[in-house]
Design a protein around this motif. Structure first.
Motif, PDB file in Angstrom:
ATOM      1  N   ARG A 173      34.979  39.044  50.286  1.00  0.00           N
ATOM      2  CA  ARG A 173      35.510  38.817  51.628  1.00  0.00           C
ATOM      3  C   ARG A 173      34.432  38.966  52.694  1.00  0.00           C
ATOM      4  O   ARG A 173      34.508  38.336  53.753  1.00  0.00           O
ATOM      5  CB  ARG A 173      36.638  39.795  51.925  1.00  0.00           C
ATOM      6  N   ALA A 229      46.143  39.986  56.367  1.00  0.00           N
ATOM      7  CA  ALA A 229      46.923  38.775  56.626  1.00  0.00           C
ATOM      8  C   ALA A 229      47.788  38.929  57.876  1.00  0.00           C
ATOM      9  O   ALA A 229      47.907  37.999  58.684  1.00  0.00           O
ATOM     10  CB  ALA A 229      47.794  38.457  55.411  1.00  0.00           C
ATOM     11  N   GLY A 243      47.433  35.465  58.524  1.00  0.00           N
ATOM     12  CA  GLY A 243      47.047  34.931  57.230  1.00  0.00           C
ATOM     13  C   GLY A 243      47.849  33.754  56.732  1.00  0.00           C
ATOM     14  O   GLY A 243      47.504  33.154  55.720  1.00  0.00           O
ATOM     15  N   TRP A 244      48.903  33.421  57.420  1.00  0.00           N
ATOM     16  CA  TRP A 244      49.683  32.259  57.010  1.00  0.00           C
ATOM     17  C   TRP A 244      49.057  30.944  57.485  1.00  0.00           C
ATOM     18  O   TRP A 244      49.500  29.868  57.096  1.00  0.00           O
ATOM     19  CB  TRP A 244      51.100  32.380  57.559  1.00  0.00           C
ATOM     20  N   ARG A 245      48.046  31.023  58.311  1.00  0.00           N
ATOM     21  CA  ARG A 245      47.406  29.812  58.815  1.00  0.00           C
ATOM     22  C   ARG A 245      46.464  29.217  57.767  1.00  0.00           C
ATOM     23  O   ARG A 245      45.788  29.945  57.043  1.00  0.00           O
ATOM     24  CB  ARG A 245      46.610  30.122  60.089  1.00  0.00           C
ATOM     25  N   PRO A 246      46.396  27.881  57.694  1.00  0.00           N
ATOM     26  CA  PRO A 246      45.522  27.233  56.701  1.00  0.00           C
ATOM     27  C   PRO A 246      44.066  27.650  56.830  1.00  0.00           C
ATOM     28  O   PRO A 246      43.362  27.770  55.819  1.00  0.00           O
ATOM     29  CB  PRO A 246      45.705  25.740  57.006  1.00  0.00           C
ATOM     30  N   TRP A 290      42.834  30.537  57.712  1.00  0.00           N
ATOM     31  CA  TRP A 290      42.644  31.854  57.092  1.00  0.00           C
ATOM     32  C   TRP A 290      42.650  31.738  55.573  1.00  0.00           C
ATOM     33  O   TRP A 290      41.816  32.318  54.888  1.00  0.00           O
ATOM     34  CB  TRP A 290      43.744  32.815  57.537  1.00  0.00           C
ATOM     35  N   LEU A 291      43.593  30.983  55.043  1.00  0.00           N
ATOM     36  CA  LEU A 291      43.670  30.798  53.600  1.00  0.00           C
ATOM     37  C   LEU A 291      42.413  30.123  53.062  1.00  0.00           C
ATOM     38  O   LEU A 291      41.895  30.500  52.000  1.00  0.00           O
ATOM     39  CB  LEU A 291      44.905  29.968  53.242  1.00  0.00           C
ATOM     40  N   ALA A 292      41.892  29.150  53.816  1.00  0.00           N
ATOM     41  CA  ALA A 292      40.679  28.462  53.386  1.00  0.00           C
ATOM     42  C   ALA A 292      39.482  29.407  53.391  1.00  0.00           C
ATOM     43  O   ALA A 292      38.605  29.318  52.522  1.00  0.00           O
ATOM     44  CB  ALA A 292      40.412  27.263  54.299  1.00  0.00           C
ATOM     45  N   HIS A 308      39.585  32.633  52.879  1.00  0.00           N
ATOM     46  CA  HIS A 308      39.764  33.763  51.963  1.00  0.00           C
ATOM     47  C   HIS A 308      40.210  33.320  50.570  1.00  0.00           C
ATOM     48  O   HIS A 308      40.707  34.133  49.793  1.00  0.00           O
ATOM     49  CB  HIS A 308      40.798  34.744  52.528  1.00  0.00           C
ATOM     50  N   TRP A 309      40.023  32.040  50.252  1.00  0.00           N
ATOM     51  CA  TRP A 309      40.521  31.544  48.972  1.00  0.00           C
ATOM     52  C   TRP A 309      39.868  32.261  47.793  1.00  0.00           C
ATOM     53  O   TRP A 309      40.538  32.529  46.776  1.00  0.00           O
ATOM     54  CB  TRP A 309      40.296  30.038  48.861  1.00  0.00           C
ATOM     55  N   LEU A 314      41.509  35.719  47.305  1.00  0.00           N
ATOM     56  CA  LEU A 314      42.868  35.591  46.779  1.00  0.00           C
ATOM     57  C   LEU A 314      42.857  35.086  45.343  1.00  0.00           C
ATOM     58  O   LEU A 314      43.614  35.587  44.492  1.00  0.00           O
ATOM     59  CB  LEU A 314      43.674  34.646  47.668  1.00  0.00           C
TER      60      LEU A 314
END
Length: 523
Positions: free
Chosen positions: A171, A217, A222-225, A227-229, A231-232, A235
């Motif tokens: 991270r 999150a 963290g529900w935003r794309p 953030w997910l991109a 932290h992929w 995760l």
């Protein structure tokens, strides 16, 4: 120049804690070097030592034997990485099992201190903070004592910390693909090893990671794309670690349970048979006495040597705005294993090794916060006094509590006397049959013999089997029968079986009384 002085002063509290911990660890190792592993939770320490002893003798590793409840002797619980390392060290150096096991445990404990520092640096690269958190863990009287015991705890904690460090590094900053894959594999391997060595310990670190990711999150949407991109990798490797742990643990538990089920008493300690006992009841989890009598009165003192002082650290941490969120997260991570494995934490003090690092991290955060406050106010000696208090409390707890146990362990008790008698009077390949010692490994370990230790919870079918055949001896000769006060005869049928077993195995033997126990020797 002034900035350099301030930087050195900010590092001093953490260094003091680490220096103190180093001296205490060496002192504890030296003081306990020639001592049998019964200074605390002797039941569990000797069980581990017994397994190490038989691995060192050349018996199988993956299906290692712990000859305490009858043939075919193998009742594996954890994957024997720690036991194998201790056995190899003993064979390579000629060191006794007690000492090789303590040394391996202590080395992993030192590794834990290093990994706590590296985890803190990965999360926030500030040396003063990392030194305070690592120093608070190292100086904990609980961590110091159990970190040199004949136990698997420090090994499991070490790999749990490596798992957290690898995910924190994933991270921390953008990485090229080779390093990303390397860190991901380290996380998976460390997670699997921690779980194999002790799955209840790994749970604490898995819970911490899950809580930390959830906290991130929520704070960072963290529900935003986006953030997910970003932290992929964290995760994905975290999820892969969980899948790997589940897959490997399923196979290991299936293997271990199959071995245990080969004997009547072993069948009673399979993972399914112990499940309810491990987790405890809902009543235990909701009972205020559990949280007051066990958690606060007994376990809260582990971090600094005083439950009330740790409570003060906790309250200060929750009131200090800059560290409040982190302290709350650490508190939940500290309590989560107790909430899940309630009965284990009530029954066994060493289970806190899984989560003590979260409590000590709260202490370290408060010390670091006090350094920041002191630099603003100009009262730079206050953090020094604070860590001085932590060291004093830790020393007092070690000297007044743990050192007392170590002194008592040096005195040969009833079990040690019986074991010495059996060791000097029976064949090396003979078997001990024992009543009134639960299924403790102390007697077989000290005597260097296999044993059938019959606990009070032994099923009636097992007693009937022993009364009618010698299957539990595995074809080996009987060396001794030990009958100490017990509660096996809870009904006429069980009482009759016990009397038949005693009559069967005492015939033709020489009887002696040692303390409260009757011992029959087959010379």
């Amino acid at each position: 120049m002034i900035q350099d002085v301030d930087t050195k002063r900010s590092l001093l509290p953490g260094k003091i804690l680490l220096y103190f911990a180093a001296v205490m660890l060496v002192a504890l190792l030296c003081y306990g070097w020639s001592m049998p592993p019964v200074d605390a939770s002797g039941f569990r320490q000797t069980q581990t030592a017994l397994s190490i002893d038989w691995i060192a003798r050349g018996f199988p590793v993956f299906s290692y034997i712990t000859p305490v409840i009858g043939a075919p002797w193998s009742i594996p619980f954890e994957f024997p990485l720690y036991q194998w390392l201790a056995a190899m060290l003993s064979n390579a150096t000629g060191m006794g099992i007690d000492n090789s096991a303590r040394l391996v445990s202590a080395l992993f404990h030192v590794g834990c201190v290093v990994m706590v520092y590296r985890v803190a640096m990965a999360i926030r690269p500030e040396r003063a903070l990392a030194l305070c958190i690592a120093g608070a863990f190292a100086a904990s009287p609980y961590a110091l004592f159990w970190g040199r015991s004949v136990m698997i705890e420090s090994t499991a904690v070490f790999f749990g910390l490596v798992f957290v460090w690898a995910l924190a590094r994933l991270r921390a900053a953008p990485l090229d693909y080779p390093r990303l894959i390397g860190l991901g594999l380290v996380a998976v391997i460390a997670a699997v090893l921690s779980a194999l060595v002790k799955v209840t310990t790994f749970f604490a670190f898995a819970a911490f990671v899950a809580l930390a990711v959830a906290w991130l999150a929520v704070r960072e949407h963290g529900w935003r794309p986006q953030w997910l991109a970003g932290h992929w990798a964290l995760l994905a490797w975290g999820a892969l670690s969980a899948v790997a742990v589940l897959a490997v643990m399923t196979q290991w538990l299936s293997h271990a349970d199959a071995l245990k089920a080969q004997s009547p008493l072993g069948h009673e300690v399979t993972s399914s048979a112990l499940s309810a006992w491990n987790y405890g009841t809902l009543q235990q989890k909701l009972d205020p006495a559990t949280w007051w009598g066990t958690v606060f009165k007994k376990r809260f003192s582990g971090a600094v040597g005083s439950n009330w002082v740790f409570l003060i650290f906790l309250v200060v941490g929750l009131c200090a705005r800059p560290i409040r969120g982190a302290v709350l997260l650490l508190l939940v991570a500290y309590l989560a294993p107790v909430a899940v494995f309630t009965n284990l934490h009530i029954a066994h003090p060493y289970y806190q090794a899984a989560n003590i690092v979260f409590a000590t991290s709260i202490v370290g955060l408060v010390v670091w916060w006090s350094i920041q406050r002191a630099q603003i106010s100009g009262r730079t000696t206050r953090p020094i006094w604070l860590v001085g208090l932590v060291c004093l409390l830790s020393f007092g707890n070690l000297a007044g509590n743990y050192a007392k146990r170590m002194r008592e362990a040096r005195e040969p008790g009833e079990v040690a006397q019986i074991a010495a008698l059996i060791k000097s009077s029976t064949q090396a390949q003979s078997v001990i049959v024992g009543f009134g010692q639960d299924w403790s490994s102390e007697l077989p370990y000290f005597a260097g013999r296999r044993a059938v230790m019959v606990p009070d919870w032994a099923p009636t079918t097992a007693l009937a089997s022993m009364a009618g055949s010698d299957a539990a001896l595995g074809g080996l000769p009987l060396g001794a029968l030990v009958d100490c006060p017990h509660g096996l005869a809870s009904d006429p049928a069980r009482s009759a079986y016990v009397q038949q077993i005693i009559a069967r195995y005492s015939a033709g033997a020489t009887a002696q009384t040692v303390g409260h126990c009757q011992v029959w020797l087959h010379r």
